[in-house]
Design a protein around this motif. Structure first.
Motif, PDB file in Angstrom:
ATOM      1  N   SER A 166       4.208 -21.720  29.986  1.00  0.00           N
ATOM      2  CA  SER A 166       3.504 -21.369  31.219  1.00  0.00           C
ATOM      3  C   SER A 166       4.275 -21.877  32.439  1.00  0.00           C
ATOM      4  O   SER A 166       4.901 -22.930  32.393  1.00  0.00           O
ATOM      5  CB  SER A 166       2.101 -21.993  31.232  1.00  0.00           C
ATOM      6  OG  SER A 166       1.457 -21.763  32.474  1.00  0.00           O
ATOM      7  N   GLU A 168       2.549 -22.013  35.411  1.00  0.00           N
ATOM      8  CA  GLU A 168       1.485 -22.429  36.325  1.00  0.00           C
ATOM      9  C   GLU A 168       1.676 -23.895  36.692  1.00  0.00           C
ATOM     10  O   GLU A 168       2.312 -24.662  35.961  1.00  0.00           O
ATOM     11  CB  GLU A 168       0.111 -22.231  35.681  1.00  0.00           C
ATOM     12  CG  GLU A 168      -0.289 -20.791  35.475  1.00  0.00           C
ATOM     13  CD  GLU A 168      -0.700 -20.110  36.772  1.00  0.00           C
ATOM     14  OE1 GLU A 168      -0.715 -20.784  37.819  1.00  0.00           O
ATOM     15  OE2 GLU A 168      -1.004 -18.908  36.746  1.00  0.00           O
ATOM     16  N   ARG A 216      -1.207 -16.779  27.698  1.00  0.00           N
ATOM     17  CA  ARG A 216      -1.284 -16.114  29.004  1.00  0.00           C
ATOM     18  C   ARG A 216      -2.707 -15.635  29.293  1.00  0.00           C
ATOM     19  O   ARG A 216      -3.185 -15.741  30.431  1.00  0.00           O
ATOM     20  CB  ARG A 216      -0.310 -14.933  29.049  1.00  0.00           C
ATOM     21  CG  ARG A 216       1.147 -15.347  29.174  1.00  0.00           C
ATOM     22  CD  ARG A 216       2.019 -14.185  29.619  1.00  0.00           C
ATOM     23  NE  ARG A 216       2.136 -13.171  28.582  1.00  0.00           N
ATOM     24  CZ  ARG A 216       3.129 -13.127  27.696  1.00  0.00           C
ATOM     25  NH1 ARG A 216       4.077 -14.050  27.720  1.00  0.00           N
ATOM     26  NH2 ARG A 216       3.190 -12.162  26.805  1.00  0.00           N
ATOM     27  N   MET A 219      -4.905 -18.688  30.178  1.00  0.00           N
ATOM     28  CA  MET A 219      -4.580 -19.206  31.500  1.00  0.00           C
ATOM     29  C   MET A 219      -5.067 -18.279  32.615  1.00  0.00           C
ATOM     30  O   MET A 219      -5.494 -18.746  33.675  1.00  0.00           O
ATOM     31  CB  MET A 219      -3.065 -19.409  31.620  1.00  0.00           C
ATOM     32  CG  MET A 219      -2.533 -20.622  30.867  1.00  0.00           C
ATOM     33  SD  MET A 219      -3.311 -22.174  31.385  1.00  0.00           S
ATOM     34  CE  MET A 219      -2.913 -22.184  33.127  1.00  0.00           C
TER      35      MET A 219
END
Length: 309
Positions: A166, A168, A216, A219
């Protein structure tokens, strides 16, 4: 500082957290990150509608969230006012009367913060390293969010799983990890064996290299925390893996359909239709090698057939 794209992503995560009634700590973490890292311009606030959403949180039923939102709105309001004042000074200095003799003075205080935010708006505060090597330790994230060591370790486990691949920010990943752990804690009635086993299973699925889509979706909120902790082993698999397993099972089921005469007869199984214990059976590996074998049964009395694994 935070650019428009990152601001929009952070506010989106905050919106989902509030809408899904996640633990208040999630929203507070996101609000704090916005207060510490975001210095948006008036244009950014208008484009993302961040000010509108955060403004509504000032009347939230949770007092901590309401206070945090109020403080954030006040900070943003001062930044916008300073930005307008700075623009007014520059405009005055660039007017025909003073353009030839005046040089715009540098902004100070809050105004300089706003100007610096605008100048650095192209810089993202998202994760910059190798996403496949992310962990709570490398991200320097404190996952101790409860008074229980077991729960804190499970939050850390979920963080490591969700952070894998990720990009993020740590705040967003932590918010999702806390939400997943809390959903599992409620779903399995506390720190039970099932609770711990489920979170370990979710972690293993998140770390599966062939199933990148799962992380994904969790998230992004396409798979909610409540849904994630109740998904079956088959549902957690990627579409590609399910297709392979289905093909493998069909092929092996064809090979397993042998005549009754070649089957073993036992009294260990009871026919659900006639209640007799004269059952012929055979076994075959119809799924992947790490799954249990499938047993095919046929009652020699009434002919009822069934299977189980």
């Amino acid at each position: 500082m935070m650019d428009q794209r990152e601001l929009e992503a952070r506010v989106k995560a905050l919106t989902k957290s509030i809408g899904a009634n996640e633990p208040a700590s999630n929203a507070l973490t996101l609000l704090k990150s916005l207060k510490d890292e975001a210095a948006p311009t008036e244009e950014m606030l208008r484009a993302t509608k961040a000010g509108v959403f955060v403004g509504k949180l000032r009347s939230h039923q949770n007092k901590e969230i309401a206070v945090a939102a109020t403080q954030l709105v006040q900070k943003w309001k001062k930044l916008v006012e300073a930005e307008k004042a700075s623009k007014a000074r520059i405009s005055k200095m660039n007017s025909p009367v003073s353009a030839s003799t005046s040089i715009p003075a540098p902004a100070t205080g809050a105004a300089s913060s706003s100007t610096a935010a605008a100048a650095g708006s192209s810089k993202s505060t998202g994760f910059k390293g190798d996403p496949e090597k992310r962990r709570a330790e490398t991200d320097k994230v404190d996952t101790n969010r409860t008074s229980s060591n077991i729960r804190n370790n499970c939050i850390k486990l979920m963080y490591n799983g969700l952070a894998y691949r990720s990009t993020e920010t740590p705040e967003v990943v932590l918010s999702r990890a806390v939400a997943v752990e809390d959903a599992a804690f409620k779903s399995f009635s506390g720190e039970t064996k099932e609770y711990r086993e489920k979170l370990r299973s979710l972690f293993q699925n998140l770390k599966n290299r062939t199933n990148a889509e799962l992380g994904r979706k969790v998230m992004s909120g396409d798979i909610t925390a409540d849904r994630f902790v109740t998904m079956s082993a088959d549902e957690l698999k990627s579409a590609e893996q399910r297709e392979k397993d289905s093909f493998f099972e069909k092929e092996n089921m064809k090979n397993a359909q042998v005549p009754t005469a070649e089957k073993s007869v036992t009294s260990e199984f009871k026919c659900s239709k006639c209640g007799q214990r004269k059952v012929a059976y055979t076994q075959a590996q119809t799924r992947s090698a790490d799954e249990p074998m499938t047993t095919f049964c046929e009652c020699t009395i009434c002919g009822n057939r069934w299977k189980f694994s």
